[in-house]
Scaffold this active site. Structure first.
Site, mmCIF file in Angstrom:
data_model
loop_
_atom_site.group_PDB
_atom_site.id
_atom_site.type_symbol
_atom_site.label_atom_id
_atom_site.label_comp_id
_atom_site.label_asym_id
_atom_site.label_seq_id
_atom_site.Cartn_x
_atom_site.Cartn_y
_atom_site.Cartn_z
ATOM 1 N N LYS A 6 74.446 27.368 48.840
ATOM 2 C CA LYS A 6 74.553 26.784 47.505
ATOM 3 C C LYS A 6 74.289 27.864 46.457
ATOM 4 O O LYS A 6 74.892 27.883 45.403
ATOM 5 C CB LYS A 6 73.546 25.656 47.354
ATOM 6 C CG LYS A 6 73.548 25.115 45.963
ATOM 7 C CD LYS A 6 72.456 24.133 45.726
ATOM 8 C CE LYS A 6 72.244 23.994 44.262
ATOM 9 N NZ LYS A 6 71.123 24.783 43.786
ATOM 10 N N HIS B 51 66.858 21.970 51.831
ATOM 11 C CA HIS B 51 65.787 22.787 52.411
ATOM 12 C C HIS B 51 65.579 22.389 53.879
ATOM 13 O O HIS B 51 65.355 23.239 54.741
ATOM 14 C CB HIS B 51 64.465 22.558 51.670
ATOM 15 C CG HIS B 51 64.495 22.895 50.210
ATOM 16 N ND1 HIS B 51 64.341 21.948 49.227
ATOM 17 C CD2 HIS B 51 64.646 24.077 49.564
ATOM 18 C CE1 HIS B 51 64.380 22.530 48.037
ATOM 19 N NE2 HIS B 51 64.574 23.815 48.212
ATOM 20 N N SER C 97 69.639 19.569 44.931
ATOM 21 C CA SER C 97 68.865 20.582 44.211
ATOM 22 C C SER C 97 67.589 19.924 43.708
ATOM 23 O O SER C 97 67.603 18.762 43.296
ATOM 24 C CB SER C 97 69.678 21.100 43.015
ATOM 25 O OG SER C 97 68.833 21.783 42.110
ATOM 26 N N GLN D 119 72.892 34.625 45.187
ATOM 27 C CA GLN D 119 71.551 35.014 45.652
ATOM 28 C C GLN D 119 71.605 35.451 47.124
ATOM 29 O O GLN D 119 71.062 36.489 47.499
ATOM 30 C CB GLN D 119 70.626 33.812 45.476
ATOM 31 C CG GLN D 119 69.284 33.926 46.158
ATOM 32 C CD GLN D 119 68.421 32.709 45.877
ATOM 33 O OE1 GLN D 119 67.929 32.571 44.768
ATOM 34 N NE2 GLN D 119 68.202 31.841 46.839
ATOM 35 N N MET E 30 61.053 27.007 46.512
ATOM 36 C CA MET E 30 60.193 26.737 45.357
ATOM 37 C C MET E 30 59.673 25.295 45.414
ATOM 38 O O MET E 30 59.220 24.747 44.413
ATOM 39 C CB MET E 30 60.968 26.993 44.063
ATOM 40 C CG MET E 30 61.407 28.457 43.968
ATOM 41 S SD MET E 30 61.718 29.036 42.305
ATOM 42 C CE MET E 30 63.098 28.030 41.837
ATOM 43 N N ALA F 229 59.490 21.031 46.041
ATOM 44 C CA ALA F 229 60.260 19.811 45.749
ATOM 45 C C ALA F 229 61.380 19.719 46.787
ATOM 46 O O ALA F 229 62.569 19.652 46.460
ATOM 47 C CB ALA F 229 60.791 19.795 44.317
ATOM 48 N N LEU F 230 60.969 19.701 48.039
ATOM 49 C CA LEU F 230 61.904 19.843 49.159
ATOM 50 C C LEU F 230 62.843 18.641 49.278
ATOM 51 O O LEU F 230 62.451 17.511 49.030
ATOM 52 C CB LEU F 230 61.130 19.995 50.475
ATOM 53 C CG LEU F 230 60.173 21.183 50.563
ATOM 54 C CD1 LEU F 230 59.511 21.218 51.947
ATOM 55 C CD2 LEU F 230 60.868 22.506 50.277
ATOM 56 N N HIS F 231 64.091 18.946 49.660
ATOM 57 C CA HIS F 231 65.086 17.912 49.911
ATOM 58 C C HIS F 231 65.816 18.273 51.203
ATOM 59 O O HIS F 231 65.464 19.271 51.861
ATOM 60 C CB HIS F 231 66.041 17.794 48.717
ATOM 61 C CG HIS F 231 66.588 19.116 48.253
ATOM 62 N ND1 HIS F 231 67.417 19.888 49.038
ATOM 63 C CD2 HIS F 231 66.385 19.836 47.105
ATOM 64 C CE1 HIS F 231 67.741 20.991 48.394
ATOM 65 N NE2 HIS F 231 67.113 21.006 47.217
ATOM 66 N N GLY G 258 70.290 29.349 51.489
ATOM 67 C CA GLY G 258 71.385 28.392 51.343
ATOM 68 C C GLY G 258 72.603 28.999 50.671
ATOM 69 O O GLY G 258 72.493 29.804 49.736
#
Ligand code: AMP
Length: 269
Positions: free
Chosen positions: A147, A35, A183, A151, A28, A30-32, A145
């Site tokens: 995390k 990702h 996140s 899911q 979705m 707002a990559l960190h 992930g």
């Protein structure tokens, strides 16, 4: 790197055969670095990598959460390109939901516990959008992930149940040095909340029971949705202000050593 805003354009590229084995990383935005770890693995293991950036409204049960979801398109594209992504897919709602969400994928058991018990319709939205994206991209491998373990497990189950021709690959949770799971929503924490946030992970890691962990977190100002251990894995979700943190940890002797002491000392105080 190609930015693909049209689903039909992506399908055309795939059908041309030039992409070879595709690795797919749905996000979705707002990559960190969390990702980033999925992207890196995909780049290593496949001929080409497709990254999707789509804030999927059907999985949000809270309008404010959707409205406040961080948007970092330009930075996302720069990071994606630097990591070797070949195509960024950025579809619109109208393209992805030509049926206006009349059709959906439902799961009857595991999607109704943990986060599913607290976010009405969340996993139906997740499974439906992932099913659509997998059918569009047809990846050899798709990366998710750990995390978001619930899911990940539900997607593995869906792929098996519907004989989808993609391998689902789970990737380890990437954390900040203080233990907080990376996140996109962490961007919405205030400085004070950011300072407190790692206590969530630390509390999950203790050998205390679930109710005690929930009680400690409540005392510290978290609004706890749930803390629940299933098969030696402790799952939790809690709000700090408007930001909902989720995480999960494997409860085995090795992990509990050290980090426990902090919180356990606090309980004893
Ligand atoms: P999101 O953009 O939050 O929907 O996440 C996209 C993918 O990245 C999902 O498969 C997430 O589980 C995964 N992801 C998010 N945060 C992390 C993290 N800290 N470590 C590893 N994977 C993550």
């Amino acid at each position: 790197m190609k930015i693909c805003k049209s689903i039909s354009e992506l399908i055309k590229l795939r059908r041309s055969g030039g992409l070879g084995d595709i690795g797919f990383v749905p996000t979705m935005g707002a990559l960190h670095s969390g990702h980033g770890s999925l992207i890196q693995r995909s780049v290593e293991e496949n001929d080409s990598t497709v990254l999707s950036i789509y804030v999927n409204p059907t999985q949000f049960d809270n309008a404010d959460d959707l409205a406040n979801y961080p948007d970092k398109n330009q930075a996302d594209h720069t990071l994606a390109e630097s990591l070797g992504v070949d195509i960024v897919l950025m579809p619109t709602y109208e393209q992805l939901y030509p049926d206006l969400y009349r059709y959906f994928v439902d799961e009857k058991e595991f999607s109704h516990v943990l986060c599913g018990a607290h976010r009405e319709g969340h996993f139906t939205g997740v499974l439906t959008v992932v099913m659509k994206l997998l059918n569009i991209v047809r990846p050899a491998r798709a990366y998710f992930g750990d995390k978001d373990q619930q899911q990940l497990k539900l997607i593995e189950g869906m792929v098996a149940a519907f004989f989808l021709d993609s391998q689902v690959i789970g990737c380890a949770t990437v954390r900040e040095q203080d233990g907080l799971a990376l996140s996109s929503r962490n961007l919405n924490l205030t400085a004070e909340q950011r300072r407190q946030a790692p206590n969530f992970y630390k509390a999950l890691m203790t050998s205390l029971d679930d109710d005690e962990v929930a009680a400690i977190l409540s005392q510290e100002g978290f609004k706890v949705d749930y803390i629940q251990t299933i098969n030696s894995r402790r799952y939790g979700a809690a709000f700090l202000g408007p930001v909902r943190l989720i995480d999960n940890v494997e409860l085995n002797a090795g992990l509990n050593v050290g980090l426990n002491n902090d919180v356990q000392r606090k309980v004893a105080q």
